[in-house]
Enzyme design. Structure first.
Site, PDB file in Angstrom:
ATOM      1  N   ASP A  13      -8.583  -7.175  -2.675  1.00 17.45           N
ATOM      2  CA  ASP A  13      -7.836  -6.197  -3.464  1.00 17.45           C
ATOM      3  C   ASP A  13      -8.762  -5.005  -3.648  1.00 17.45           C
ATOM      4  OD1 ASP A  13      -6.753  -4.607  -5.462  1.00 17.45           O
ATOM      5  OD2 ASP A  13      -6.012  -6.303  -6.637  1.00 17.45           O
ATOM      6  N   ASN A  40      -7.990   2.758   4.129  1.00 19.00           N
ATOM      7  CA  ASN A  40      -6.614   2.948   4.584  1.00 19.00           C
ATOM      8  C   ASN A  40      -5.564   2.448   3.597  1.00 19.00           C
ATOM      9  OD1 ASN A  40      -4.557   3.519   6.679  1.00 19.00           O
ATOM     10  ND2 ASN A  40      -4.350   1.287   6.736  1.00 19.00           N
ATOM     11  N   TYR A 105       1.490  10.208  -6.048  1.00 16.73           N
ATOM     12  CA  TYR A 105       1.068  10.187  -4.641  1.00 16.73           C
ATOM     13  C   TYR A 105       0.347  11.499  -4.308  1.00 16.73           C
ATOM     14  CZ  TYR A 105       1.194   8.821   0.290  1.00 16.73           C
ATOM     15  OH  TYR A 105       0.847   8.463   1.579  1.00 16.73           O
ATOM     16  N   LYS A 109      -3.664  11.552  -3.399  1.00 15.29           N
ATOM     17  CA  LYS A 109      -4.095  11.921  -2.044  1.00 15.29           C
ATOM     18  C   LYS A 109      -4.923  13.210  -2.063  1.00 15.29           C
ATOM     19  CE  LYS A 109      -2.502   8.438   0.302  1.00 15.29           C
ATOM     20  NZ  LYS A 109      -3.447   7.492   0.923  1.00 15.29           N
ATOM     21  N   ILE A 140       4.804   8.536   9.129  1.00 22.94           N
ATOM     22  CA  ILE A 140       4.459   7.658  10.255  1.00 22.94           C
ATOM     23  C   ILE A 140       5.345   6.418  10.160  1.00 22.94           C
ATOM     24  CG2 ILE A 140       2.596   6.419  11.426  1.00 22.94           C
ATOM     25  CD1 ILE A 140       1.958   9.380  11.242  1.00 22.94           C
ATOM     26  N   THR A 142       5.934   3.253   9.605  1.00 24.65           N
ATOM     27  CA  THR A 142       5.360   2.017   9.043  1.00 24.65           C
ATOM     28  C   THR A 142       6.259   1.557   7.895  1.00 24.65           C
ATOM     29  OG1 THR A 142       4.057   2.929   7.220  1.00 24.65           O
ATOM     30  CG2 THR A 142       3.044   3.020   9.425  1.00 24.65           C
ATOM     31  N   PRO A 143       5.994   0.368   7.349  1.00 22.76           N
ATOM     32  CA  PRO A 143       6.820  -0.136   6.240  1.00 22.76           C
ATOM     33  C   PRO A 143       6.811   0.746   4.988  1.00 22.76           C
ATOM     34  CG  PRO A 143       5.572  -1.926   7.226  1.00 22.76           C
ATOM     35  CD  PRO A 143       5.062  -0.658   7.855  1.00 22.76           C
TER      36      PRO A 143
END
Ligand SMILES: NC(=O)c1ccc[n+]([C@@H]2O[C@H](COP(=O)([O-])OP(=O)(O)OC[C@H]3O[C@@H](n4cnc5c(N)ncnc54)[C@H](O)[C@@H]3O)[C@@H](O)[C@H]2O)c1
Length: 205
Positions: A13, A40, A105, A109, A140, A142-143
């Protein structure tokens, strides 16, 4: 080559300091050294500034930002034994361009963006051949896009996103991986403290 003894995985984690310390120690022993760190792990939580809960704000900040702080803080001990080295921090185009509905977010970031530069300067000042750069992808495949796919349906969601991108498509994981490989390799040995946009042209507009 591929095969046994070529890759190792140590789940952790990334918000937990003790787990970083343990995983890095194990990774260093298994691989005979650490020269690359790719931060990541990242999450997003929806809601505008009036809707977002304090708990979700804290969760996003801790997964997206504490992770880079803790991972870098503890990996440098090993990386300085294994120079040259490279740290790649996965920020987002959302760290450079804001939206009305992603305050945590965006802020997290953006924090990764400047934290990367601070790390780059720290390493340089210490005389270490360890570089630190951030990358800034747009959407991108991805999930992480699943909530949007659930809301609009897969095709419509991806078309909606693609329409915002001059190159006319969302990115693929390999597009990101290729950039990470470049930054991790000695091909980028003079690049540090940089932010690399991987956004299909969005930020050129
Ligand atoms: N996919 C995109 O559109 C996009 C765009 C720009 C940036 N990014 C960033 O790329 C990175 C990878 O995201 P993705 O698109 O592969 O999303 P994803 O949801 O597929 O993967 C995120 C990963 O982070 C892991 N994670 C979450 N919390 C964690 C924790 N506390 N400890 C350890 N691991 C944890 C999850 O298990 C998951 O494997 C993230 O930092 C994301 O913000 C993604």
């Amino acid at each position: 080559g591929f095969g046994e003894g070529r890759a190792f995985a140590f789940p952790l984690d990334v918000t937990k300091e003790d787990q970083w310390i343990y995983a890095l120690e194990e990774a260093d022993a298994a691989m005979g050294g650490i020269s690359v760190l790719v931060n990541n792990a990242g999450i997003s939580r929806g809601g505008d500034i009036e809707q977002l809960s304090l708990d979700d704000w804290r969760l996003v900040m801790s997964v997206n930002v504490d992770s880079v702080f803790l991972g870098t803080k503890h990996a440098l001990r090993y990386m300085r034994q294994n120079q040259p080295g490279s740290i790649v921090n996965v920020s987002s185009i959302a760290g450079l361009i804001a939206a009305h509905n992603s305050p945590a977010y965006n802020a997290s970031k953006a924090a990764v963006w400047l934290l990367s530069k601070g790390i780059a300067l720290h390493c340089a000042k210490q005389g270490l051949d360890i570089r630190s750069n951030s990358i800034h992808p747009t959407f991108i495949d991805t999930p992480i896009l699943d909530p949007l796919r659930q809301r609009f349906g897969k095709q419509e969601a991806e078309a909606k996103l693609a329409r915002q991108i001059p190159l006319g498509r969302i990115g693929e994981p390999a597009d990101v991986a290729n950039l990470v490989v470049y930054l991790a390799s000695d091909e980028s040995r003079f690049m540090t403290g940089a932010e690399l946009k991987l956004d299909g042209g969005i930020s050129a507009m």
